[in-house]
Write a protein that holds these residues in place. Structure first.
Motif, short mmCIF file in Angstrom:
data_model
loop_
_atom_site.label_atom_id
_atom_site.label_comp_id
_atom_site.label_asym_id
_atom_site.label_seq_id
_atom_site.Cartn_x
_atom_site.Cartn_y
_atom_site.Cartn_z
N ILE A 148 0.72 -1.12 -0.29
CA ILE A 148 -0.38 -0.04 0.37
C ILE A 148 1.09 1.79 -0.01
O ILE A 148 1.08 2.23 -0.94
CB ILE A 148 -1.22 0.35 1.09
CG1 ILE A 148 -1.98 -1.39 0.89
CG2 ILE A 148 -1.80 1.25 1.33
CD1 ILE A 148 -3.03 -1.46 2.48
N SER A 149 2.09 0.64 1.13
CA SER A 149 2.94 2.75 0.94
C SER A 149 3.56 3.05 -0.12
O SER A 149 3.52 4.14 -0.59
CB SER A 149 3.54 2.03 1.84
OG SER A 149 4.46 1.73 2.49
N MET A 150 3.86 1.55 -0.36
CA MET A 150 4.83 1.61 -1.91
C MET A 150 3.90 2.17 -3.22
O MET A 150 4.44 2.93 -4.05
CB MET A 150 5.89 0.57 -2.12
CG MET A 150 6.76 0.39 -0.41
SD MET A 150 7.74 1.39 -0.95
CE MET A 150 9.41 1.71 -2.46
N GLY A 151 2.80 1.59 -3.16
CA GLY A 151 2.18 1.33 -4.42
C GLY A 151 1.37 3.25 -4.15
O GLY A 151 1.29 4.03 -5.52
N LEU A 152 0.72 3.34 -3.30
CA LEU A 152 0.34 5.13 -3.14
C LEU A 152 1.34 6.04 -3.87
O LEU A 152 1.23 6.98 -4.05
CB LEU A 152 0.07 5.16 -1.27
CG LEU A 152 -0.96 4.39 -1.10
CD1 LEU A 152 -1.36 4.67 -0.14
CD2 LEU A 152 -2.37 4.63 -1.75
N LEU A 153 2.86 6.10 -3.08
CA LEU A 153 4.01 6.60 -2.86
C LEU A 153 4.02 6.82 -4.43
O LEU A 153 4.26 7.93 -4.85
CB LEU A 153 5.19 6.60 -2.66
CG LEU A 153 6.77 6.51 -2.75
CD1 LEU A 153 6.13 8.54 -2.10
CD2 LEU A 153 7.62 6.22 -2.20
N GLY A 154 4.87 5.83 -5.43
CA GLY A 154 4.51 5.13 -6.68
C GLY A 154 3.65 5.95 -7.68
O GLY A 154 3.98 7.18 -8.45
N ASN A 155 2.29 5.39 -7.50
CA ASN A 155 1.75 6.06 -8.28
C ASN A 155 1.21 7.70 -8.24
O ASN A 155 0.46 8.55 -9.42
CB ASN A 155 0.27 6.19 -8.44
CG ASN A 155 0.41 3.51 -8.94
OD1 ASN A 155 0.73 3.67 -9.76
ND2 ASN A 155 0.94 2.81 -8.57
N VAL A 156 1.08 8.04 -6.92
CA VAL A 156 1.12 9.70 -7.08
C VAL A 156 1.99 10.52 -7.53
O VAL A 156 1.40 11.21 -8.09
CB VAL A 156 0.53 9.78 -4.98
CG1 VAL A 156 0.78 11.10 -5.30
CG2 VAL A 156 -0.66 8.60 -4.55
#
Length: 392
Positions: A58-66
């Motif tokens: 969740i954290s890596m996905g939110l960081l990268g996609n945002v």
């Protein structure tokens, strides 16, 4: 977490229980019940490992996609045809990360559905839509790259507008595919004879409908995996064929700017191929496990440790596809790597800059100039080309 909640859950990420066993059938399988009861819960260490993996996704996905979305909207030169598709893909990934992953994580703790009938229908619709957006975007993006390579010098002044319309159509089609599942999804009761209790679950059909379970798994596998990947494979075969012919037959007088354009489009095509490969790799175990359950859970439930591990692994791997795309771009694209580092450095600089602003009045203005800086390069290529060129 009780193993019963996990092992009867559908391997597909959109439903919570797909098992179609009736109580009488389950009670006849005494061996499975005994082994199930002997190990009724996941260990604390295993549970912590699962939640650490989910939190990382969740954290890596939110960081990268945002950051990917922010770079696209922040820099005007980044708003090109392939980047519009990539940004749409990021929105689909964010939708999956914000809905499906937390809901799935909650099911490792409790044995029942926590979000009510409306939540069941709404989440089924959102989660199916997000995956449809991902796979259909990759398909259309592959077709767009084929067209760009076949006719590299053809310009379209309204290419960006047409691409936005294509993206809107992708979302509409994905929602149309998700609508029937939202309508049919409801709360159903599942009997657990080894605990002499019942389990209320969210599923797209009654647990007694074995044929629907088999048909559903096959349709999902075909529409959201096999057919899109088959179409993408055809396009990339044609791309490879076209590139081979164009490289060997290009006249000397056209080897300047035209060759530069072709190399740029080859690089973008390679990036799209990597994204497709990641999708195929991450989602294959989940589809295989769903098919296995759909066609074998008519008489008994597989309660083996291997099946439990495979279930957890397939879900985590499928979810991870929603966080790996930005980091694949980071690895493949020098320009995106520069923008990514710039955004990270800006985020790190904000806190100390605000503290220092109490004593140094000039520091905030300097930070503002760094944050507002723009570099005219494209997201997926290593050197700058015009929007008209990349719109082909």
């Amino acid at each position: 977490m009780p193993r019963s909640s996990l092992l009867v859950r559908n391997a597909d990420l959109y439903e919570d229980v797909n098992s179609t066993e009736e109580p009488a059938t389950l009670m006849s399988n005494q061996t499975s019940q005994e082994s199930w009861s002997e190990d009724a819960s996941l260990g604390l260490a295993t549970l912590c490992t699962i939640y650490a993996a989910y939190a990382t996704i969740i954290s890596m996905g939110l960081l990268g996609n945002v950051i990917l979305v922010k770079v696209f909207f922040k820099i005007k030169s980044m708003q090109t045809v392939p980047n519009i598709f990539i940004t749409s893909l990021a929105f689909g990934d964010l939708l999956l990360l914000l809905t499906c992953v937390p809901v799935d994580a909650a099911c490792y703790i409790v044995d029942t559905w926590l979000f009510g009938r409306i939540g069941c229908k709404l989440l089924s619709f959102i989660q199916r839509t997000s995956v449809g957006v991902s796979v259909f975007t990759l398909t259309v993006l592959s077709a767009d790259r084929y067209k760009a390579i076949v006719k590299p010098l053809e310009l379209h002044s309204d290419a960006v507008l047409k691409t936005c319309c294509k993206v809107a159509c992708i979302w509409i089609v994905s929602m149309l595919f998700a609508a029937p599942e939202a309508v049919s999804s409801d709360l159903y009761t599942f009997h657990l004879p080894e605990k002499n209790t019942t389990l209320e679950t969210c599923a797209p059909y009654p647990v007694s409908e074995r044929v629907l379970q088999e048909v559903h798994s096959l349709v999902c596998f075909l529409i959201f995996y096999i057919l899109p990947l088959a179409i993408i494979s055809i396009y990339y075969f044609l791309i490879a064929k076209t590139l081979y012919k164009s490289t060997s037959s290009m006249p000397a007088e056209e080897q300047g700017h035209a060759r530069k354009q072709i190399e740029s489009r080859k690089r973008v095509a390679k990036t799209v191929l990597v994204l497709v490969g990641l999708f195929a790799f991450c989602w294959l175990p989940n589809h295989i496990l769903y098919l296995y359950r759909s066609f074998t859970y008519h008489t008994s439930i597989d309660t083996s440790t291997f099946h439990l591990v495979a279930t957890i692994f397939s879900r985590a791997l499928a979810f991870s596809n929603s966080c790996v795309n930005p980091f694949a771009l980071y690895w493949l694209s020098k320009s995106f790597r520069q923008h990514f580092k710039k955004e990270i450095s800006c985020c790190k600089a904000k806190m100390p800059v605000r503290r220092a602003s109490l004593t140094q009045a000039h520091t905030p203005s300097r930070a503002m100039s760094v944050t507002g800086s723009e570099i005219s390069v494209t997201l997926l290529t290593d050197y700058s080309i015009t929007k008209e060129e990349e719109s082909v």
